[in-house]
Design a protein around this motif. Structure first.
Motif, PDB file in Angstrom:
ATOM      1  N   MET A   1       0.812  -1.211   0.000  1.00  0.00           N
ATOM      2  CA  MET A   1       0.000   0.000   0.000  1.00  0.00           C
ATOM      3  C   MET A   1       0.847   1.263   0.000  1.00  0.00           C
ATOM      4  SD  MET A   1      -0.702   1.690   3.224  1.00  0.00           S
ATOM      5  CE  MET A   1       0.900   2.106   3.900  1.00  0.00           C
ATOM      6  N   PHE A   2       0.205   2.333  -0.388  1.00  0.00           N
ATOM      7  CA  PHE A   2       0.830   3.661  -0.350  1.00  0.00           C
ATOM      8  C   PHE A   2      -0.168   4.573   0.345  1.00  0.00           C
ATOM      9  CE2 PHE A   2       1.407   7.900  -2.115  1.00  0.00           C
ATOM     10  CZ  PHE A   2       2.748   8.098  -1.827  1.00  0.00           C
ATOM     11  N   TYR A   3       0.319   5.303   1.358  1.00  0.00           N
ATOM     12  CA  TYR A   3      -0.603   6.064   2.229  1.00  0.00           C
ATOM     13  C   TYR A   3      -0.116   7.494   2.394  1.00  0.00           C
ATOM     14  CZ  TYR A   3      -3.284   6.682   6.632  1.00  0.00           C
ATOM     15  OH  TYR A   3      -4.140   7.089   7.612  1.00  0.00           O
ATOM     16  N   VAL A   4      -0.990   8.455   2.177  1.00  0.00           N
ATOM     17  CA  VAL A   4      -0.613   9.861   2.429  1.00  0.00           C
ATOM     18  C   VAL A   4      -1.747  10.635   3.064  1.00  0.00           C
ATOM     19  CG1 VAL A   4       1.182  10.477   0.757  1.00  0.00           C
ATOM     20  CG2 VAL A   4      -1.219  10.481   0.011  1.00  0.00           C
ATOM     21  N   ASN A   5      -1.349  11.642   3.824  1.00  0.00           N
ATOM     22  CA  ASN A   5      -2.304  12.622   4.342  1.00  0.00           C
ATOM     23  C   ASN A   5      -2.466  13.650   3.227  1.00  0.00           C
ATOM     24  OD1 ASN A   5      -2.251  14.879   7.245  1.00  0.00           O
ATOM     25  ND2 ASN A   5      -3.884  14.306   5.870  1.00  0.00           N
ATOM     26  N   SER A   6      -3.678  13.781   2.712  1.00  0.00           N
ATOM     27  CA  SER A   6      -3.881  14.654   1.557  1.00  0.00           C
ATOM     28  C   SER A   6      -4.520  16.000   1.887  1.00  0.00           C
ATOM     29  CB  SER A   6      -4.720  13.921   0.509  1.00  0.00           C
ATOM     30  OG  SER A   6      -5.758  13.190   1.125  1.00  0.00           O
ATOM     31  N   LEU A   7      -5.274  16.081   2.966  1.00  0.00           N
ATOM     32  CA  LEU A   7      -5.882  17.358   3.369  1.00  0.00           C
ATOM     33  C   LEU A   7      -5.927  17.444   4.886  1.00  0.00           C
ATOM     34  CD1 LEU A   7      -8.980  17.615   0.967  1.00  0.00           C
ATOM     35  CD2 LEU A   7      -6.921  19.044   0.914  1.00  0.00           C
ATOM     36  N   PRO A   8      -5.845  18.648   5.465  1.00  0.00           N
ATOM     37  CA  PRO A   8      -5.643  19.917   4.787  1.00  0.00           C
ATOM     38  C   PRO A   8      -4.239  20.014   4.178  1.00  0.00           C
ATOM     39  CG  PRO A   8      -5.535  20.207   7.158  1.00  0.00           C
ATOM     40  CD  PRO A   8      -5.920  18.779   6.913  1.00  0.00           C
TER      41      PRO A   8
ATOM     42  N   LEU B   1      -3.698  13.125  -8.179  1.00  0.00           N
ATOM     43  CA  LEU B   1      -4.016  12.857  -6.773  1.00  0.00           C
ATOM     44  C   LEU B   1      -4.599  14.114  -6.124  1.00  0.00           C
ATOM     45  CD1 LEU B   1      -3.286  10.606  -4.437  1.00  0.00           C
ATOM     46  CD2 LEU B   1      -1.575  12.262  -3.832  1.00  0.00           C
ATOM     47  N   ASP B   2      -3.997  15.244  -6.466  1.00  0.00           N
ATOM     48  CA  ASP B   2      -4.460  16.513  -5.924  1.00  0.00           C
ATOM     49  C   ASP B   2      -5.896  16.795  -6.385  1.00  0.00           C
ATOM     50  OD1 ASP B   2      -4.079  18.923  -4.531  1.00  0.00           O
ATOM     51  OD2 ASP B   2      -3.741  19.968  -6.445  1.00  0.00           O
ATOM     52  N   ALA B   3      -6.147  16.603  -7.688  1.00  0.00           N
ATOM     53  CA  ALA B   3      -7.493  16.851  -8.229  1.00  0.00           C
ATOM     54  C   ALA B   3      -8.494  15.863  -7.635  1.00  0.00           C
ATOM     55  CB  ALA B   3      -7.468  16.728  -9.749  1.00  0.00           C
ATOM     56  N   TYR B   4      -8.080  14.605  -7.509  1.00  0.00           N
ATOM     57  CA  TYR B   4      -8.962  13.572  -6.961  1.00  0.00           C
ATOM     58  C   TYR B   4      -9.311  13.902  -5.505  1.00  0.00           C
ATOM     59  CZ  TYR B   4     -10.673   8.892  -5.756  1.00  0.00           C
ATOM     60  OH  TYR B   4     -11.449   7.837  -5.322  1.00  0.00           O
ATOM     61  N   SER B   5      -8.289  14.293  -4.749  1.00  0.00           N
ATOM     62  CA  SER B   5      -8.503  14.632  -3.340  1.00  0.00           C
ATOM     63  C   SER B   5      -9.523  15.767  -3.197  1.00  0.00           C
ATOM     64  CB  SER B   5      -7.133  14.982  -2.733  1.00  0.00           C
ATOM     65  OG  SER B   5      -7.225  15.983  -1.780  1.00  0.00           O
TER      66      SER B   5
ATOM     67  N   MET C   1     -22.887  19.303  11.696  1.00  0.00           N
ATOM     68  CA  MET C   1     -22.112  18.441  10.798  1.00  0.00           C
ATOM     69  C   MET C   1     -21.008  19.294  10.151  1.00  0.00           C
ATOM     70  SD  MET C   1     -22.236  15.233   9.962  1.00  0.00           S
ATOM     71  CE  MET C   1     -23.540  14.183   9.380  1.00  0.00           C
ATOM     72  N   SER C   2     -21.364  20.516   9.713  1.00  0.00           N
ATOM     73  CA  SER C   2     -20.375  21.394   9.084  1.00  0.00           C
ATOM     74  C   SER C   2     -19.237  21.702  10.038  1.00  0.00           C
ATOM     75  CB  SER C   2     -20.990  22.730   8.696  1.00  0.00           C
ATOM     76  OG  SER C   2     -21.925  22.531   7.716  1.00  0.00           O
ATOM     77  N   ALA C   3     -19.577  22.002  11.294  1.00  0.00           N
ATOM     78  CA  ALA C   3     -18.534  22.357  12.257  1.00  0.00           C
ATOM     79  C   ALA C   3     -17.556  21.191  12.419  1.00  0.00           C
ATOM     80  CB  ALA C   3     -19.168  22.710  13.599  1.00  0.00           C
ATOM     81  N   LEU C   4     -18.064  19.992  12.363  1.00  0.00           N
ATOM     82  CA  LEU C   4     -17.183  18.830  12.520  1.00  0.00           C
ATOM     83  C   LEU C   4     -16.360  18.560  11.270  1.00  0.00           C
ATOM     84  CD1 LEU C   4     -19.453  16.145  14.237  1.00  0.00           C
ATOM     85  CD2 LEU C   4     -17.246  16.948  15.081  1.00  0.00           C
ATOM     86  N   PHE C   5     -16.990  18.681  10.105  1.00  0.00           N
ATOM     87  CA  PHE C   5     -16.359  18.109   8.908  1.00  0.00           C
ATOM     88  C   PHE C   5     -15.971  19.057   7.782  1.00  0.00           C
ATOM     89  CE2 PHE C   5     -18.596  14.336  10.695  1.00  0.00           C
ATOM     90  CZ  PHE C   5     -17.487  13.505  10.841  1.00  0.00           C
ATOM     91  N   ASP C   6     -16.373  20.330   7.840  1.00  0.00           N
ATOM     92  CA  ASP C   6     -16.060  21.179   6.676  1.00  0.00           C
ATOM     93  C   ASP C   6     -14.564  21.313   6.425  1.00  0.00           C
ATOM     94  OD1 ASP C   6     -18.628  21.381   6.020  1.00  0.00           O
ATOM     95  OD2 ASP C   6     -18.831  23.546   6.331  1.00  0.00           O
ATOM     96  N   ASP C   7     -13.785  21.410   7.508  1.00  0.00           N
ATOM     97  CA  ASP C   7     -12.327  21.523   7.324  1.00  0.00           C
ATOM     98  C   ASP C   7     -11.647  20.262   7.805  1.00  0.00           C
ATOM     99  OD1 ASP C   7     -12.297  24.133   6.262  1.00  0.00           O
ATOM    100  OD2 ASP C   7     -12.903  24.828   8.262  1.00  0.00           O
ATOM    101  N   GLY C   8     -12.114  19.146   7.334  1.00  0.00           N
ATOM    102  CA  GLY C   8     -11.659  17.872   7.867  1.00  0.00           C
ATOM    103  C   GLY C   8     -10.285  17.434   7.396  1.00  0.00           C
ATOM    104  N   THR C   9      -9.923  16.261   7.879  1.00  0.00           N
ATOM    105  CA  THR C   9      -8.633  15.650   7.543  1.00  0.00           C
ATOM    106  C   THR C   9      -8.899  14.512   6.561  1.00  0.00           C
ATOM    107  OG1 THR C   9      -8.258  15.912   9.902  1.00  0.00           O
ATOM    108  CG2 THR C   9      -6.563  14.759   8.670  1.00  0.00           C
ATOM    109  N   GLN C  10      -8.109  14.473   5.508  1.00  0.00           N
ATOM    110  CA  GLN C  10      -8.305  13.420   4.505  1.00  0.00           C
ATOM    111  C   GLN C  10      -7.015  12.619   4.334  1.00  0.00           C
ATOM    112  OE1 GLN C  10      -8.160  14.359   0.265  1.00  0.00           O
ATOM    113  NE2 GLN C  10     -10.326  13.818   0.129  1.00  0.00           N
TER     114      GLN C  10
END
Ligand SMILES: O=C(O)CCC(=O)C(=O)O
Ligand SMILES: [Fe+2]
Length: 373
Positions: free
Chosen positions: A151-158, A178-182, A207-216
């Motif tokens: 596997m290949f794993y990265v933190n893509s957002l923020p 990858l950037d566009a997909y993310s 829901m917005s407060a929890l997830f709008d600026d989430g981690t991907q």
């Protein structure tokens, strides 16, 4: 773009294991003992566990979002989403708005990446104390059984959490796709979460407060053909420690299975569809109404399989726990509250073991049986 000094976020790492793709290139007819599962974990022959006539719900997101913009409080597609999340924890989405050409381009680049010589992939291998890069996750001990998977794993957002050393070394077209997909998958995830807030009767702002600026996080999985597929697993049974996961099955080879009423049900790749599943964090936020379901990957003797899982959670500083509106509505909280960091530290320190991580968050009296259905 990304900050040059950024080294990403870190939850410890897993032990180093050999590349399964390299192993599978050898003329072997038997797999090494580390990949042979104990009896209870071996994938059963399909004939003795035939669930081929059952399939996960398919939701048409175009109709879901169209009725949403007409501001109806009820629509049959929203109802379908709600029951799929409650009863299955998994569904496929079609007409999801992510362009076919982006999916094709991204697929091509991911497949090319796994076909690179091992020396090239090793330039991107996981470094001391980091999970990001090429390698494996959740290997906690030398005697643990291993997954038939690289596997290949990265933190893509923020963006500020992107590990610049890894991103700089990625083949440029893969990095661009990858950037566009993310970006596209984040938009899709947040839109689905918004519909879930509505279906659950949660405040949309909650829901917005929890997830709008989430981690991907993005995890690309490569499952090579396996000479003894009935003895091995591509991915140990687990539930995802995320809010929502969007899974792209790049190849036509089936392999993903979910545990439904005690049986393993295959999630067959459909053309232009994406698989969505409820993660532990959404199970917690929904106060147990939506189900994070155990799933696993099986492998085949002749075909390789490739998938990309995109995990989306709240932002790092957030405290996770059941939504206040739902606690008020249900008159009870089924889970404790912890910060996302604490939750992840615990998750990544273990080997994958079904839904054990979610159990640890449950308030004791709810450990046996869910009270909402
Ligand atoms: O490859 C698959 O279909 C499953 C992958 C998965 O469950 C994961 O990456 O968490
Ligand atoms: Fe998963």
């Amino acid at each position: 773009m990304e900050n040059h000094k950024n080294e990403g976020i870190n939850f410890g790492r897993s032990l180093i294991v050999p590349s399964v793709q390299e192993l599978a290139k050898q003329p072997i007819t038997k797999i090494p003992p580390r990949y042979v599962r104990q009896h209870h974990q071996k994938p059963l022959p399909v004939s003795s566990d035939d669930t081929s006539n059952i399939s996960v719900p398919v939701i048409d997101l175009h109709s879901l979002f169209a009725t949403a913009s007409e501001s109806l409080t009820y629509s049959s597609e929203l109802n379908k989403l709600h029951s799929a999340a409650k009863e299955w924890g998994f569904f496929q989405v079609i007409n999801h708005g992510v362009s076919e050409s982006l999916l094709e381009d991204f697929k091509r680049e991911v497949l090319k990446f796994f076909k690179l010589p091992i020396e090239e992939k090793q330039k991107l291998c996981q470094k001391e104390d980091s999970q990001e890069g090429f390698g494996q996750l959740f290997v906690a001990s030398e005697d643990q059984k291993l997954d038939w998977c690289d596997m290949f794993y990265v933190n893509s957002l923020p963006h500020k959490f992107r590990n610049s050393q890894i991103f700089q070394k990625l083949p440029p077209i893969l990095r661009e796709k990858l950037d566009a997909y993310s970006t596209e998958i984040k938009k899709l995830t947040v839109a689905i979460l918004g519909q879930m807030a509505k279906a659950l009767g949660m405040g949309n702002e909650e829901m917005s407060a929890l997830f709008d600026d989430g981690t991907q996080f993005i995890r690309m999985n490569y499952y090579p053909p396996c000479p003894e597929p009935e003895l091995a697993l591509g991915f140990s049974p687990h539930s995802d420690a995320t809010g929502l996961t969007i899974l792209y099955q790049l190849t036509e080879t089936p392999g993903l299975q979910i545990r439904k009423d005690g049986k393993w049900v295959s999630v067959k790749p459909l053309p232009n569809a994406l698989v969505v599943n409820i993660g532990d964090i959404m199970d917690i936020v929904s106060n147990g109404v939506y189900k994070s379901i155990e799933h696993r990957g099986i492998v085949q003797s002749h075909n390789e399989r490739v998938s990309v899982a995109t995990f989306y959670s709240s932002s790092m500083g957030t405290e996770i726990g059941p939504a206040q509106s739902l606690v008020a509505k249900h008159n009870v909280a089924k889970f404790r509250r912890v910060t996302l960091e604490e939750y992840y530290k615990d998750f990544f320190a273990r080997k994958l073991e079904g839904k054990s991580n979610l159990e640890f968050m449950k308030i004791e009296e709810f450990n046996e049986k869910a009270i909402y259905s």
